[in-house]
Design an enzyme around this catalytic site. Structure first.
Site, PDB file in Angstrom:
ATOM      1  N   LYS A 142       0.843  -1.203   0.000  1.00 25.17           N
ATOM      2  CA  LYS A 142       0.000   0.000   0.000  1.00 25.17           C
ATOM      3  C   LYS A 142       0.875   1.248   0.000  1.00 25.17           C
ATOM      4  CE  LYS A 142      -3.798  -2.484   2.095  1.00 25.17           C
ATOM      5  NZ  LYS A 142      -4.494  -2.927   3.297  1.00 25.17           N
ATOM      6  N   GLN A 201      -4.880  -1.839   9.442  1.00 26.28           N
ATOM      7  CA  GLN A 201      -4.660  -3.128   8.774  1.00 26.28           C
ATOM      8  C   GLN A 201      -5.244  -4.261   9.617  1.00 26.28           C
ATOM      9  OE1 GLN A 201      -3.290  -3.599   5.625  1.00 26.28           O
ATOM     10  NE2 GLN A 201      -3.996  -5.702   5.950  1.00 26.28           N
ATOM     11  N   ASP A 229     -11.422   2.179   3.717  1.00 26.90           N
ATOM     12  CA  ASP A 229     -11.728   0.751   3.528  1.00 26.90           C
ATOM     13  C   ASP A 229     -13.239   0.520   3.425  1.00 26.90           C
ATOM     14  OD1 ASP A 229      -9.422  -0.784   3.298  1.00 26.90           O
ATOM     15  OD2 ASP A 229      -9.081  -0.869   5.455  1.00 26.90           O
TER      16      ASP A 229
END
Ligand code: NAD
Length: 275
Positions: free
Chosen positions: A49, A93, A116
Site C-alpha cells: 500500500k 490493517q 476501507d
C-alpha cells in the site's frame, strides 16, 4: 481457453489516472496506515500500500504499533488522525492481534476518512445504494467486470463467501447491478449445485482448490478473490485455474487478478476522501 481478466494491467492504468488527479490537487492526499503487531502477511500488504501511494503521489504515513499497545492507545491514535487536517484517509490493517475489539476500532474511524469502507455508516450506505466509499475488493471486481464489458444485469451471480469485507458487499453491489444473486458459505449444502448455476461466479473463501472444473457452468465468468499460499510459498486462489480455465469464458488469475484491483481502489478512495 478462457479470456484472462487482467487485473494487473487495469490496476496500472487506474493508478496512472489517480496520479494525474493527485498532480492536479493543491495538496497531496494523506493516508495514515496503522499496523498493530508483526503479522508477516499484514506487513507485506502494508508495504504494498505504501508503494502504491508513492506511485500515485499520495503521502502515506505508517503507524506501526506493538502488539500489546492496547485498545485505549490505539483509539487515542485514531482520534488524533481523525482530527488531523493532513490525514484524509485512515486504514487500520486487519486482522488485529487477538484481544482487540475490531468493531470498536473500526467504528472509531471517522466515516469521512474510512477508505476501507468498513464503518457502519458506509456499510449502511452501500446497502441503500447511495455510497461514497466502496470496499476496495468488491469495488475492484465490479471495475474489472465493467472494463471487460461483462454486465451482471439479469445474470445469475453466485458469491461464495459471506464475510463483511468481501462476500456481503460483493453480493449487494451485484444486486445493485440488477443481477440475481446467490450467496454461499461454509454451511451451504451442495456447493457445486449452486456454483453450476452461476453465469458469474465470485469465490472469496481462502481454500486452495475449492472450485473445481466440474463446479463451473461452461461459458461462466469466474472471479477468484481467494489468496492462499501453497507449501512451496507460491500464491494461488480458491479456483483450480488449470481445469476451470478450460470451462469458463473469462477468469481472473491469482496473482494478477483481483489483488491489484483492490490496491488500486484504495488509492481511488483516498483521493475521494481528500476531495
Ligand atoms: P473470511 O475468512 O472472513 O470469510 C471466508 C468465507 O468463506 C466465509 O463466508 C465462510 O463461510 C466461507 N467458507 C469457508 N469455507 C467454505 C467452504 N468450504 N465452502 C463455502 N464457503 C466457505 O475471509 P475473507 O476476508 O472474506 O477473505 C476470503 C479470501 O479472500 C481469503 O483468501 C482472503 O485472503 C482473500 N482476500 C483477497 C483480497 C484480494 O484483494 N484479492 C482481499 C480480501 C480478501
Amino acid at each position: 481457453m478462457a479470456i484472462i481478466l487482467d487485473g494487473k494491467a487495469l490496476a496500472k492504468s487506474i493508478v496512472k489516472e489517480v496520479k494525474t488527479q493527485v498532480n492536479a490537487m493543491a495538496e497531496p492526499p494523506g493516508l495514515a496506515v496503522v499496523i498493530v503487531g508483526d503479522n508477516p502477511a499484514s506487513r507485506v500488504y502494508v508495504n504494498n500500500k505504501k508503494k502504491d501511494c508513492q506511485a500515485c503521489g499520495i503521502v502515506s504515513t505508517e503507524y506501526a504499533l506493538p502488539e500489546d499497545v492496547g485498545e485505549s492507545k490505539l483509539l487515542a491514535l485514531i482520534d488524533e488522525l481523525n482530527q488531523s487536517k493532513d490525514v484524509h484517509g485512515i486504514l487500520v490493517q486487519l486482522p488485529l492481534p487477538e484481544g482487540y475489539d475490531v468493531q470498536k476500532i473500526i467504528q472509531a474511524i471517522s466515516p469521512l476518512k474510512d477508505v476501507d469502507a468498513f464503518h457502519m455508516l458506509n456499510v449502511g450506505r452501500i446497502f441503500n445504494g447511495d455510497y461514497s466509499f466502496l470496499p476496495c475488493t468488491p469495488a475492484g471486481v465490479i471495475e474489472l467486470l465493467d472494463y471487460y464489458n461483462i454486465d451482471p444485469k439479469g445474470k445469475h451471480c453466485v458469491v461464495v463467501g459471506h464475510s463483511n469485507i468481501v462476500g456481503k458487499p460483493m453480493a449487494m453491489m451485484l444486486l445493485h447491478r440488477h443481477a440475481t444473486v446467490t450467496v454461499c458459505h461454509i454451511h451451504t449444502a451442495d456447493l457445486g449445485f449452486h456454483t453450476r448455476q452461476a453465469d458469474i461466479l465470485v469465490c472469496a473463501v481462502g481454500k486452495i482448490g475449492l472450485i473445481t472444473g466440474d463446479m463451473v457452468k461452461p461459458g461462466a465468468v469466474v472471479v477468484d478473490v481467494g489468496i492462499n499460499r501453497r507449501d512451496d510459498g507460491s500464491m494461488c486462489g480458491d479456483v483450480d485455474f488449470e481445469a476451470v480455465s478450460q470451462v469458463a469464458s473469462h477468469i481472473t488469475p491469482v496473482p494478477g487478478g483481483v489483488g491489484p484491483m483492490t490496491r488500486a481502489m484504495l488509492m481511488r478512495n483516498t483521493v475521494m476522501a481528500a476531495n
